[in-house]
Scaffold this motif. Structure first.
Motif, PDB file in Angstrom:
ATOM      1  N   TRP A 244      37.412  48.553  52.841  1.00 35.25           N
ATOM      2  CA  TRP A 244      38.379  47.643  52.015  1.00 35.25           C
ATOM      3  C   TRP A 244      37.587  46.166  52.263  1.00 35.25           C
ATOM      4  N   LYS A 245      37.015  45.917  53.504  1.00 35.74           N
ATOM      5  CA  LYS A 245      36.379  44.452  53.715  1.00 35.74           C
ATOM      6  C   LYS A 245      34.807  44.513  53.093  1.00 35.74           C
ATOM      7  N   CYS A 248      36.113  43.693  49.190  1.00 42.22           N
ATOM      8  CA  CYS A 248      37.149  42.682  48.860  1.00 42.22           C
ATOM      9  C   CYS A 248      36.291  41.325  49.255  1.00 42.22           C
ATOM     10  N   THR A 249      35.719  40.868  48.069  1.00 43.13           N
ATOM     11  CA  THR A 249      34.506  39.823  48.029  1.00 43.13           C
ATOM     12  C   THR A 249      34.864  38.839  47.105  1.00 43.13           C
ATOM     13  N   ASN A 250      36.026  38.713  46.548  1.00 41.75           N
ATOM     14  CA  ASN A 250      36.379  37.773  45.378  1.00 41.75           C
ATOM     15  C   ASN A 250      37.853  37.546  45.519  1.00 41.75           C
ATOM     16  N   ASP A 253      40.514  40.177  44.523  1.00 39.64           N
ATOM     17  CA  ASP A 253      40.824  41.189  45.368  1.00 39.64           C
ATOM     18  C   ASP A 253      41.880  40.884  46.320  1.00 39.64           C
ATOM     19  N   LYS A 254      41.720  39.777  46.895  1.00 42.20           N
ATOM     20  CA  LYS A 254      42.574  38.824  47.978  1.00 42.20           C
ATOM     21  C   LYS A 254      44.057  38.765  47.289  1.00 42.20           C
ATOM     22  N   GLU A 257      45.570  42.333  47.156  1.00 43.15           N
ATOM     23  CA  GLU A 257      45.972  42.677  48.586  1.00 43.15           C
ATOM     24  C   GLU A 257      47.469  42.100  48.832  1.00 43.15           C
ATOM     25  N   VAL A 281      45.306  46.197  39.287  1.00 45.44           N
ATOM     26  CA  VAL A 281      44.007  46.690  40.085  1.00 45.44           C
ATOM     27  C   VAL A 281      43.393  48.003  39.558  1.00 45.44           C
ATOM     28  N   LYS A 285      39.166  50.695  43.127  1.00 44.96           N
ATOM     29  CA  LYS A 285      39.628  49.592  44.483  1.00 44.96           C
ATOM     30  C   LYS A 285      41.098  50.260  44.834  1.00 44.96           C
ATOM     31  N   LEU A 289      42.212  50.518  48.635  1.00 43.68           N
ATOM     32  CA  LEU A 289      43.305  49.314  49.352  1.00 43.68           C
ATOM     33  C   LEU A 289      44.499  50.262  49.877  1.00 43.68           C
ATOM     34  N   TYR A 292      44.291  51.015  53.469  1.00 43.10           N
ATOM     35  CA  TYR A 292      44.332  50.015  54.145  1.00 43.10           C
ATOM     36  C   TYR A 292      45.570  49.459  54.570  1.00 43.10           C
TER      37      TYR A 292
END
Length: 318
Positions: A244-245, A248-250, A253-254, A257, A281, A285, A289, A292
């Motif tokens: 997930w890390k 999760c680049t933008n 995505d945060k 979450e 979503v 992804k 997620l 996680y």
């Protein structure tokens, strides 16, 4: 052309216009091999969806023609026809009979028969009903005296109804969503387990050289537990956190979450469809997620003669 009479006596049978005939370029016709005795063409078209329904199916070569023997019954299961190309002709044959004068009463003179043929068009497509009819489930219930009573007037809303229509006490009626996956018979050969002699051990074979019977597993590092397990997970797997890390680049995505965390704060148990209905979503992804933030709980509950498996998503307790 002379031929013997089918009744044993002398007779003549003439065939005309059966020689060379010109093939018309139009019209191009479509043939439907209807699995029934056709007495009313209009009734036949209604079972096939009408002219518009047949035209819509013909416009898409990938679709199958559906036949509903009870077109007004929403619980009627259709019979499907497959589409095949063909190169046949539609003929119109007329049989004309000309009686001859009978000179002698003792002899029976057969009438003169003539056939005339006309080509009406070329058939380029044919629909064939090669499968079997599916099971039919009627909206009925049994009365205390054993009689079957129809429920169509109680479950079908044919006009705008008042609130009393929806609050009526009715017998439980839950039709099955599907009966058969295939409409053609399939031979299934049952094979008994192989009986080995005592002391036999399976050879050690490397898994790299084996061809699996099913597709390879696509692990997403999810955790599965049963309802009766004493221990429950308190944190996700390290691989799930790393996956997930990576994606999760933008900020979007945060945000997703955080929205999922808020859903689990409202209640700890969610289904996958409920999660997808409440947050926006991408499915790829979401597969990363969920492991996680949650784990899968699989619980088998016996219902009547079958077994239903429920899949729950429960938030990790960090």
């Amino acid at each position: 052309q002379a031929a013997p009479s089918p009744h044993g006596g002398p007779g003549t049978l003439e065939r005309r216009n059966l020689g060379a005939a010109e093939l018309p370029r139009s019209p191009r016709l479509v043939c439907v091999e209807y699995p029934g005795l056709v007495r009313d063409v209009g009734a036949v078209l209604r079972t096939l969806g009408g002219e518009q329904g047949v035209s819509r199916i013909y416009a898409d070569p990938a679709k199958r023609l559906e036949l509903y023997f009870r077109p007004k019954d929403p619980y009627c299961h259709p019979v499907c026809a497959n589409r095949f190309p063909t190169s046949t002709m539609l003929l119109r044959v007329r049989r004309r009979t000309k009686k001859k004068q009978q000179l002698d009463t003792e002899e029976q003179i057969q009438p003169e028969v003539q056939f005339e043929m006309e080509i009406l068009g070329i058939v380029t497509t044919v629909y064939k009903f090669q499968g079997m009819s599916d099971f039919q489930y009627l909206a009925m219930h049994s009365s205390p005296d054993g009689k079957q009573i129809s429920m169509y007037d109680k479950v079908l809303m044919l006009k705008p109804e008042k609130e009393e229509f929806f609050n009526k006490e009715l017998p439980l009626y839950i039709p099955p969503p599907i009966f058969s996956r295939l409409d053609t018979p399939v031979d299934y050969f049952y094979r008994p387990d192989i009986q080995h002699r005592e002391g036999y051990n399976n050879p050690q074979v490397s898994g790299e050289n084996l061809i699996g019977l099913s597709r390879a597993r696509r692990p997403h590092n999810a955790i599965f537990v049963n309802f009766d397990d004493e221990e429950i997970p308190t944190k996700p797997l390290d691989a799930a956190v790393q996956n997930w890390k990576k994606v999760c680049t933008n900020p979007v995505d945060k945000k997703v979450e955080e929205e999922l965390r808020k859903l689990f704060e409202v209640r700890p148990v969610w289904s996958r469809n409920a999660v997808k209905a409440n947050i926006s979503v991408h499915p790829d992804k979401l597969k990363l997620l969920l492991p996680y933030l949650a784990y899968y709980m699989v619980s088998a509950t016996s219902v009547s003669k079958g077994s239903i498996t429920w899949l729950f998503l429960i938030l990790y307790h960090f």
